[in-house]
Write a protein that holds these residues in place. Sequence first.
Motif, mmCIF file in Angstrom:
data_model
loop_
_atom_site.group_PDB
_atom_site.id
_atom_site.type_symbol
_atom_site.label_atom_id
_atom_site.label_comp_id
_atom_site.label_asym_id
_atom_site.label_seq_id
_atom_site.Cartn_x
_atom_site.Cartn_y
_atom_site.Cartn_z
ATOM 1 N N VAL A 246 1.413 -1.480 -29.001
ATOM 2 C CA VAL A 246 2.304 -0.332 -28.777
ATOM 3 C C VAL A 246 2.620 -0.202 -27.284
ATOM 4 O O VAL A 246 3.775 0.033 -26.902
ATOM 5 C CB VAL A 246 1.667 0.966 -29.313
ATOM 6 C CG1 VAL A 246 2.432 2.194 -28.830
ATOM 7 C CG2 VAL A 246 1.638 0.955 -30.832
ATOM 8 N N LEU A 247 1.616 -0.352 -26.429
ATOM 9 C CA LEU A 247 1.836 -0.264 -24.985
ATOM 10 C C LEU A 247 2.745 -1.394 -24.493
ATOM 11 O O LEU A 247 3.622 -1.180 -23.652
ATOM 12 C CB LEU A 247 0.490 -0.323 -24.254
ATOM 13 C CG LEU A 247 -0.408 0.897 -24.422
ATOM 14 C CD1 LEU A 247 -1.813 0.601 -23.896
ATOM 15 C CD2 LEU A 247 0.176 2.108 -23.725
ATOM 16 N N TYR A 248 2.527 -2.588 -25.030
ATOM 17 C CA TYR A 248 3.353 -3.744 -24.644
ATOM 18 C C TYR A 248 4.809 -3.510 -25.028
ATOM 19 O O TYR A 248 5.734 -3.748 -24.231
ATOM 20 C CB TYR A 248 2.797 -4.989 -25.344
ATOM 21 C CG TYR A 248 3.473 -6.283 -24.959
ATOM 22 C CD1 TYR A 248 3.711 -6.614 -23.628
ATOM 23 C CD2 TYR A 248 3.827 -7.213 -25.938
ATOM 24 C CE1 TYR A 248 4.311 -7.810 -23.278
ATOM 25 C CE2 TYR A 248 4.432 -8.422 -25.595
ATOM 26 C CZ TYR A 248 4.671 -8.709 -24.265
ATOM 27 O OH TYR A 248 5.264 -9.901 -23.928
ATOM 28 N N GLU A 249 5.014 -2.991 -26.226
ATOM 29 C CA GLU A 249 6.373 -2.718 -26.697
ATOM 30 C C GLU A 249 7.010 -1.580 -25.901
ATOM 31 O O GLU A 249 8.197 -1.629 -25.565
ATOM 32 C CB GLU A 249 6.343 -2.358 -28.184
ATOM 33 C CG GLU A 249 7.710 -2.051 -28.770
ATOM 34 C CD GLU A 249 7.637 -1.663 -30.235
ATOM 35 O OE1 GLU A 249 8.678 -1.248 -30.783
ATOM 36 O OE2 GLU A 249 6.549 -1.754 -30.835
ATOM 37 N N ALA A 250 6.226 -0.544 -25.586
ATOM 38 C CA ALA A 250 6.766 0.630 -24.912
ATOM 39 C C ALA A 250 7.170 0.344 -23.471
ATOM 40 O O ALA A 250 8.214 0.814 -22.997
ATOM 41 C CB ALA A 250 5.741 1.756 -24.947
ATOM 42 N N PHE A 251 6.336 -0.417 -22.747
ATOM 43 C CA PHE A 251 6.583 -0.645 -21.332
ATOM 44 C C PHE A 251 7.302 -1.956 -21.039
ATOM 45 O O PHE A 251 7.808 -2.149 -19.930
ATOM 46 C CB PHE A 251 5.260 -0.612 -20.564
ATOM 47 C CG PHE A 251 4.650 0.756 -20.448
ATOM 48 C CD1 PHE A 251 5.230 1.722 -19.636
ATOM 49 C CD2 PHE A 251 3.499 1.083 -21.145
ATOM 50 C CE1 PHE A 251 4.666 2.987 -19.518
ATOM 51 C CE2 PHE A 251 2.926 2.345 -21.033
ATOM 52 C CZ PHE A 251 3.521 3.300 -20.225
#
Length: 282
Positions: A246-251
Amino acid sequence: MNIIGVIGAGVMGRGLAQDLAQHGHQVLLNDISEEILADAKSSIAQNLRAQKMLGQNPKITESTDTIIARITTSTELDFMGDAHFVVENVTEKWNIKKHIYPKLDTICHKDVVFAANTSAISITKVGSLTSRPDQVLGIHFMNPVPMKHTVELIKGYHTSEKSLDVARTFLGSFGKRSVLVNDAPGFVSNRVLMLTINEAAWLVQDGVASATDVDDVFVSCFGHTMGPLATGDLIGLDTILYSVEVLYEAFNDSKYRPCPLLKKMVDAGLHGCKNGEGFFKY
């Protein structure tokens, strides 16, 4: 706010249901199968007995049967219509979460506040699924819930001060204090913690050090109670992986790229404490 809806009977949902019930709340516990719910109640009963026997929680003064009797289970969401406050704890996958909130919106009373117990998913995005985004917020409970007394309280773009006050009252009713943070991927704790656990997995994959030695550095040198890899095992490596993704996709930032070893372990079913093996064996 005596009747609390808890959606999801996994590690976090079970811990929350136990904590609420032992503080006198009536709990409506929901999951997708009767087997999961039966296992959840059995697990909660075992935890209560163990904590009483070991003296880990002196506030547990009632019998295990009395506490368990406060937890009602169902595979149907409809019984959330009786809840005064709802906490959603399903797995960190948007494709699962997004189907729950529109249903809750029609089932629950119009003044009920919804709390997403999430480590990374946007509270603002969750609120957009309902007709009451001002009554949607995040509460990031720490594991194990009955033993951790501080949470992150997350304010979405539309979350009202009134809803935050309702959440604080709810949390105070079972001994929790909160730290208010704004809605951003990973919030405070997991934006740092997930990156740390993921990087620790890279150290093991690259042969820099064993899992035991990586954790030893953090425990012995920095005074941490647990090392990052043991913490990952406790949370669940599947949850760690979902959160990092989720963090990889978000940032769109390569520093959040999931470690291949972490992905392989999750694929192999090595999820940590919950099933007996992760970076360590249990």
